[in-house]
Every structure is written in structure tokens, then in C-alpha cells.
Design an enzyme around this catalytic site. Structure first.
Site, PDB file in Angstrom:
ATOM      1  N   ASN A  16      -1.924   0.038   7.347  1.00 60.65           N
ATOM      2  CA  ASN A  16      -1.449  -1.312   7.653  1.00 60.65           C
ATOM      3  C   ASN A  16      -0.625  -1.964   6.542  1.00 60.65           C
ATOM      4  OD1 ASN A  16      -3.530  -1.945   5.938  1.00 60.65           O
ATOM      5  ND2 ASN A  16      -4.663  -3.233   7.390  1.00 60.65           N
TER       6      ASN A  16
ATOM      7  N   TYR B  72     -12.385  -2.399  -3.376  1.00 63.56           N
ATOM      8  CA  TYR B  72     -12.946  -2.376  -2.020  1.00 63.56           C
ATOM      9  C   TYR B  72     -14.478  -2.330  -2.003  1.00 63.56           C
ATOM     10  CZ  TYR B  72      -8.409  -2.037   0.314  1.00 63.56           C
ATOM     11  OH  TYR B  72      -7.148  -2.290   0.810  1.00 63.56           O
TER      12      TYR B  72
ATOM     13  N   HIS C 123      -2.002  -5.495   1.531  1.00 63.51           N
ATOM     14  CA  HIS C 123      -3.289  -6.168   1.312  1.00 63.51           C
ATOM     15  C   HIS C 123      -3.021  -7.563   0.773  1.00 63.51           C
ATOM     16  CE1 HIS C 123      -7.294  -7.105  -0.258  1.00 63.51           C
ATOM     17  NE2 HIS C 123      -6.638  -7.586  -1.302  1.00 63.51           N
TER      18      HIS C 123
ATOM     19  N   LYS D 229       0.815  -1.211   0.000  1.00 62.70           N
ATOM     20  CA  LYS D 229       0.000   0.000   0.000  1.00 62.70           C
ATOM     21  C   LYS D 229       0.859   1.276   0.000  1.00 62.70           C
ATOM     22  CE  LYS D 229      -3.971  -2.197   2.293  1.00 62.70           C
ATOM     23  NZ  LYS D 229      -4.784  -2.256   3.553  1.00 62.70           N
TER      24      LYS D 229
HETATM   25  P1  DAT Z   1      -7.725  -7.089   5.485  1.00 65.71           P
HETATM   26  O1  DAT Z   1      -6.974  -5.972   4.782  1.00 65.71           O
HETATM   27  O2  DAT Z   1      -6.911  -7.680   6.601  1.00 65.71           O
HETATM   28  O3  DAT Z   1      -8.270  -8.132   4.542  1.00 65.71           O
HETATM   29  P2  DAT Z   1     -10.456  -6.078   5.656  1.00 65.71           P
HETATM   30  O4  DAT Z   1     -10.680  -6.682   4.309  1.00 65.71           O
HETATM   31  O5  DAT Z   1     -11.423  -6.395   6.738  1.00 65.71           O
HETATM   32  O6  DAT Z   1      -8.982  -6.396   6.201  1.00 65.71           O
HETATM   33  O7  DAT Z   1     -10.441  -4.486   5.511  1.00 65.71           O
HETATM   34  C1  DAT Z   1      -9.801  -3.877   4.400  1.00 65.71           C
HETATM   35  C2  DAT Z   1      -9.017  -2.683   4.881  1.00 65.71           C
HETATM   36  O8  DAT Z   1      -9.912  -1.712   5.407  1.00 65.71           O
HETATM   37  C3  DAT Z   1      -8.038  -2.993   6.016  1.00 65.71           C
HETATM   38  O9  DAT Z   1      -6.789  -3.449   5.536  1.00 65.71           O
HETATM   39  C4  DAT Z   1      -7.935  -1.675   6.706  1.00 65.71           C
HETATM   40  C5  DAT Z   1      -9.317  -1.065   6.532  1.00 65.71           C
HETATM   41  N1  DAT Z   1     -10.158  -1.326   7.701  1.00 65.71           N
HETATM   42  C6  DAT Z   1     -10.780  -2.481   8.022  1.00 65.71           C
HETATM   43  N2  DAT Z   1     -11.464  -2.360   9.166  1.00 65.71           N
HETATM   44  C7  DAT Z   1     -11.274  -1.099   9.587  1.00 65.71           C
HETATM   45  C8  DAT Z   1     -11.704  -0.339  10.709  1.00 65.71           C
HETATM   46  N3  DAT Z   1     -12.509  -0.885  11.648  1.00 65.71           N
HETATM   47  N4  DAT Z   1     -11.290   0.938  10.806  1.00 65.71           N
HETATM   48  C9  DAT Z   1     -10.497   1.498   9.872  1.00 65.71           C
HETATM   49  N5  DAT Z   1     -10.045   0.847   8.785  1.00 65.71           N
HETATM   50  C10 DAT Z   1     -10.430  -0.421   8.646  1.00 65.71           C
HETATM   51 MG    MG Z   2      -9.712  -7.979   3.064  1.00 70.05          MG
END
Ligand code: DAT
Ligand code: MG
Length: 148
Positions: free
Chosen positions: A112, A49, A115, A9
Site C-alpha cells: 500500500n 511495527y 505509511h 515504502k
Molecule cells: P495504516 O498503515 O493505514 O496505519 P495499520 O497501522 O492498521 O494501517 O497497519 C499497518 C500496515 O500493516 C498496513 O499499512 C498494511 C499492513 N496491514 C494492516 N492490516 C492488514 C491486513 N489485514 N492484512 C495484511 N496487511 C495488513
Molecule cells: Mg498505522
């Protein structure tokens, strides 16, 4: 052999962590079968997304992912999807296991660093979205020492 989509990212690119992050996947044994630096359009970010469209963090997530270039790649290997996600660590860096990318380099969920696809259907969708359907594999000489 399983494939997964991984993205480094904008925060990780800006912080000069591209090489460090790729090295962790490479050294684990995952094979890079596609890779490119991408200036992510709003359209691509929204498709990627789509599942999070209704979440409160969605606008910030789109702003973050379009804020600078990312490095997109397709990794191949045994259990590639789960292996890549374990190497990345839990979504929120504060919960990620020590030694994982997110724990070693991150503090906040909104920065973070990486991805990775979360399942076979997501991987197929994301690989198609970012790279299209025709990604050839290649013979790596060390494969016989990594894959039984
Ligand atoms: P991952 O990236 O571990 O697959 P995800 O698909 O649940 O996680 O979410 C996609 C991204 O969205 C994640 O990398 C960071 C952001 N995100 C997820 N939950 C969040 C939250 N509660 N607050 C802020 N950003 C969040
Ligand atoms: Mg995800």
C-alpha cells in the site's frame, strides 16, 4: 505546528513513485522538515511495527518493509497527521478514496505504498525512532499563503 512521520515504502520506491508521492504532500502545503533514504534493518522494522507484533500479517509486513530502501520523512503543517493520512487514503487501497495515493497507485493492503502516523503519540514516537529529537523547522516563503 503539528508534525507527522511519513514513509514511502519499498514498493513505491521500486516503482519510481517517490517524486510523485512527495509532490502530493508538498502541493497540499505540508512542509518537509526531515527526509532520508533508509535501508531498514530488521530491528528498526520491528520497533516501528511493534503494535502489530501479534497480528497474523506481521511477518509479511516485516519482510515487505525490509525488502528494499524506503524514503522516510517528517512533514509539518496544520493538522499534518490527519492531512497526510487523507492524502494517503484508507489502509486497504481497494477502500481508498479516488485521488488518494493508495487508490491511485495500489490494489493490495500488503503493497500500500506509504505509511503515515495515526495520532500525536504515534507521530512523536515514530519521529524520534527514525530521526531523533532535534529536527529544526525552517521558514518557507509561501507559508503566509498556506497558513493563516
Ligand atoms: P495504516 O498503515 O493505514 O496505519 P495499520 O497501522 O492498521 O494501517 O497497519 C499497518 C500496515 O500493516 C498496513 O499499512 C498494511 C499492513 N496491514 C494492516 N492490516 C492488514 C491486513 N489485514 N492484512 C495484511 N496487511 C495488513
Ligand atoms: Mg498505522
Amino acid at each position: 505546528m503539528e508534525r507527522t512521520f511519513v514513509m514511502i515504502k519499498p514498493d513505491a520506491v521500486q516503482r519510481g513513485l517517490v517524486g510523485e508521492i512527495i509532490q502530493r504532500f508538498e502541493r497540499r502545503g505540508l512542509k518537509i522538515v526531515a527526509m532520508k533514504l533508509v535501508h531498514v534493518s530488521r530491528e528498526l522494522a520491528e520497533k516501528h511495527y511493534e503494535v502489530h507484533k501479534e497480528r497474523p500479517f506481521y511477518p509479511g509486513l516485516i519482510a515487505y518493509i525490509t525488502s528494499g530502501p524506503v524514503v522516510a520523512m517528517v512533514l509539518e503543517g496544520t493538522h499534518a497527521i490527519q492531512a497526510a493520512r487523507n492524502t494517503m487514503g484508507a489502509t486497504n487501497p481497494v477502500d481508498a478514496a479516488p485521488g488518494s495515493i493508495r487508490a491511485d497507485f495500489g490494489l493490495e493492503i500488503g503493497r500500500n505504498l506509504v505509511h503515515g502516523s495515526d495520532g500525536p503519540e504515534t507521530a512523536a514516537f515514530e519521529i524520534g525512532l527514525w530521526f531523533g529529537d532535534e529536527i529544526p523547522s525552517w521558514d518557507r516563503d509561501v507559508d503566509r499563503w498556506i497558513f493563516e
